[in-house]
Write an enzyme that holds these catalytic residues in place. Structure first.
Site, PDB file in Angstrom:
ATOM      1  N   THR B  40       0.713  -1.278   0.000  1.00  0.00           N
ATOM      2  CA  THR B  40       0.000   0.000   0.000  1.00  0.00           C
ATOM      3  C   THR B  40       0.731   1.309   0.000  1.00  0.00           C
ATOM      4  O   THR B  40       1.792   1.482   0.588  1.00  0.00           O
ATOM      5  CB  THR B  40      -0.953   0.035   1.205  1.00  0.00           C
ATOM      6  N   ASP B  56      -3.860   3.329  -3.381  1.00  0.00           N
ATOM      7  CA  ASP B  56      -3.652   2.477  -4.558  1.00  0.00           C
ATOM      8  C   ASP B  56      -4.610   1.292  -4.422  1.00  0.00           C
ATOM      9  O   ASP B  56      -5.451   1.276  -3.517  1.00  0.00           O
ATOM     10  CB  ASP B  56      -2.191   2.007  -4.628  1.00  0.00           C
ATOM     11  N   ARG B  58      -3.661  -2.364  -4.852  1.00  0.00           N
ATOM     12  CA  ARG B  58      -3.044  -3.701  -4.943  1.00  0.00           C
ATOM     13  C   ARG B  58      -3.079  -4.390  -3.584  1.00  0.00           C
ATOM     14  O   ARG B  58      -2.712  -3.793  -2.579  1.00  0.00           O
ATOM     15  CB  ARG B  58      -1.595  -3.562  -5.409  1.00  0.00           C
ATOM     16  N   LYS B  72      -9.396   0.186  -0.793  1.00  0.00           N
ATOM     17  CA  LYS B  72      -8.746   0.455   0.494  1.00  0.00           C
ATOM     18  C   LYS B  72      -9.324   1.662   1.195  1.00  0.00           C
ATOM     19  O   LYS B  72      -8.905   1.981   2.308  1.00  0.00           O
ATOM     20  CB  LYS B  72      -7.247   0.684   0.267  1.00  0.00           C
ATOM     21  N   GLY B  86      -1.798  -2.458   5.981  1.00  0.00           N
ATOM     22  CA  GLY B  86      -1.451  -3.492   6.941  1.00  0.00           C
ATOM     23  C   GLY B  86      -2.161  -4.783   6.589  1.00  0.00           C
ATOM     24  O   GLY B  86      -2.411  -5.061   5.434  1.00  0.00           O
ATOM     25  N   SER B 168       3.699   1.002   2.816  1.00  0.00           N
ATOM     26  CA  SER B 168       5.070   0.767   2.346  1.00  0.00           C
ATOM     27  C   SER B 168       5.492   1.836   1.344  1.00  0.00           C
ATOM     28  O   SER B 168       6.669   2.117   1.185  1.00  0.00           O
ATOM     29  CB  SER B 168       5.178  -0.616   1.722  1.00  0.00           C
ATOM     30  N   ASP B 205       7.188   1.767  -5.450  1.00  0.00           N
ATOM     31  CA  ASP B 205       7.127   0.793  -4.360  1.00  0.00           C
ATOM     32  C   ASP B 205       6.548  -0.517  -4.898  1.00  0.00           C
ATOM     33  O   ASP B 205       5.534  -0.522  -5.580  1.00  0.00           O
ATOM     34  CB  ASP B 205       6.247   1.351  -3.232  1.00  0.00           C
ATOM     35  N   SER B 208       2.875  -1.576  -3.786  1.00  0.00           N
ATOM     36  CA  SER B 208       1.704  -0.826  -4.249  1.00  0.00           C
ATOM     37  C   SER B 208       1.641  -0.911  -5.754  1.00  0.00           C
ATOM     38  O   SER B 208       2.670  -1.021  -6.429  1.00  0.00           O
ATOM     39  CB  SER B 208       1.819   0.650  -3.867  1.00  0.00           C
TER      40      SER B 208
END
Lengths: 204, 273
Positions: B40, B56, B58, B72, B86, B168, B205, B208
């Protein structure tokens, strides 16, 4: 060794046009030894709702019995069958209740909702729902299944073509996984009928 | 209790009766399974008229992408939304639970929910589980006291900020915010900045990816822009599709016809009174 690799499993569900298909492998093993080649992983909750459970076989059977119990209570109270979305929320709540000591299985739920609209979803072992519009996979062969389904899936397939696609995806994925296989078990459900087929696969 | 004859549905909260068995299996060498995580990038910022949240889409299970388009940004109240990073089950369960508690509170007080109420309910729950409920949240909304934006960490600590990132991809997104944020942004400027921050998380990242979801909350109004940007479309779709040369061999077929639903075509005569 991973806990999910103790018994070995592969379950996949796909959405078609006013129909859905759910398929699993048939092997039950204890690590590398095969114990049975006709293990039932997919169970019927009601005529238009199926659940396939992958993971530790003892939890698969216990969880199935608990869910059938809860659904029968629901039928007695509400005098009707549960909708697939409601059932998915029920499974999610039952799994999250055991957040710090979970049931070691991952369910795949497939059903026909209102207006015969197909519904599929999968969850991890603590109940995180993952709704998808095309396909969902679970089990030790899940990584191969992701690849096979991505390549083979087309939207709005009819029942015959859907059966062929899901069977080919399942068999090609379990061929690359030592812990699952020994044939396949496919249910294709349309508003009028349930077709259950046993597939011939590699027996190794 | 495991001795009861009937498995009555419990009254809520966690149940720990499988813990001993799972510990025994772990000691025998079987490693515990990994949970679905939302690696995330989630962000929030306060603009002139309210709050903008972005995320995002994913969801990962270890190194595999389990869901390419998950949601999310969770609903808490008509004027409050919450992004979650998380463990996916924890963020969904905790936001659903607090959302229900807020609704009951609205019925009891006949007032719109305040963001600080949601914040206190969330931090109390997370602190009491000492970080084991692994949910990192960005909570934003507009209530009677104005726009508010908070971050909540898994152990229960909170921050109140004009712009915030978690997950992240938070460093990638924070770099965009630190460079370009200013007070008093307009709606379009704010949306563009949030989209840029999420894209920076998506492309830099590995946890994500996929699309950008945005939620704009202003006084008395909210707009949930699902899949506002789709910078990662599937480019390899074959127009012919997949064709199978050899059909699967079927050993056994069983067809169960389902009862046809009876349709009433004629309406009978009404009974005479």
């Amino acid at each position: 060794m991973q806990i999910f690799e103790y018994n070995g499993s592969a379950v996949v569900a796909m959405v078609g046009k006013n129909c859905f298909a759910i398929a699993s492998d048939r092997r039950l093993g204890v690590q590398l030894q095969t114990i049975a080649t006709d293990f039932q992983r997919i169970s019927k909750i009601h005529d238009h709702l199926f659940i396939g459970l992958s993971g530790l076989a003892t939890d698969v059977q216990t969880l199935y019995q608990r869910l059938v119990f809860r659904h029968k209570l629901y039928q007695l109270r509400e005098e009707r069958d549960m909708k697939p979305e409601t059932f998915a929320s029920l499974v999610s709540a039952i799994l999250y209740e055991k957040r710090f000591g979970p049931y070691l299985c991952q369910p795949v739920i497939a059903g026909l909702g209102d207006d015969n609209k197909p519904f599929i979803c999968t969850m991890d072992s603590i109940g995180a729902k993952e709704l998808a519009k095309d396909f969902v996979v679970s089990g030790t062969a899940s990584e191969s299944l992701y690849g096979a389904c991505e390549a083979m899936f087309k939207p709005d397939m009819e029942a015959e073509e859907l059966f062929e696609t899901i069977s080919q995806a399942l068999l090609s994925s379990v061929d690359r996984d030592c812990l699952s296989g020994w044939g396949g078990h496919v249910y294709v459900v349309t508003p009028d009928e349930i077709k259950e087929k046993i597939l011939k696969g590699r027996m190794d | 209790m495991s001795q009861s004859a009937v498995d009555v549905p419990p009254k809520g909260g966690f149940s720990f009766d499988l813990c001993k068995r799972n510990d025994m299996l772990t000691q025998k060498g079987l490693k515990a399974p990994s949970f679905l995580k939302t690696g995330t990038t989630i962000v929030g910022l306060i603009f002139k008229d309210g709050v903008i949240l972005g995320a995002d889409t994913r969801a990962t299970e270890g190194p595999i992408v389990a869901d390419k388009n998950c949601e999310k940004i969770h609903y808490m109240a008509p004027n409050i939304y919450c992004c979650g990073a998380g463990t996916a089950a924890d963020t969904e369960a905790v936001t659903d639970m607090v959302s229900s508690q807020l609704r009951l509170h609205r019925y009891q007080t006949s007032r719109d929910s305040r963001v600080i109420t949601a914040l206190t309910l969330l931090k109390k729950h997370l602190f009491s589980y000492q970080g084991h409920v692994s949910a990192a949240l960005v909570l934003g909304g507009v209530d009677i006291t104005g726009p508010h934006l908070h971050t909540i960490y898994p152990h229960g600590s909170t921050d109140t900020l004009p712009f915030a990132t978690m997950g992240s991809g938070s460093l990638a997104a924070m770099s965009v915010f630190e460079a370009k944020y200013k007070e008093g942004l307009t709606r379009d400027e704010g949306i563009q900045l949030v989209a840029e921050a999420i894209c920076s998380g998506i492309f830099n990242d590995l946890g994500s990816g996929s699309n950008v979801d945005i939620c704009v909350i202003t006084k008395g109004n909210k707009e949930y822009l699902r899949n506002y940007m789709e910078p990662n479309p599937r480019t390899y779709v074959s127009s012919k599709g997949y064709s199978f040369t050899k059909k699967t061999e079927v050993l056994l077929t069983k067809i169960t016809p389902l009862l046809e639903r009876v349709e009433i075509t004629e309406v009978g005569e009404a009974m005479e009174e």
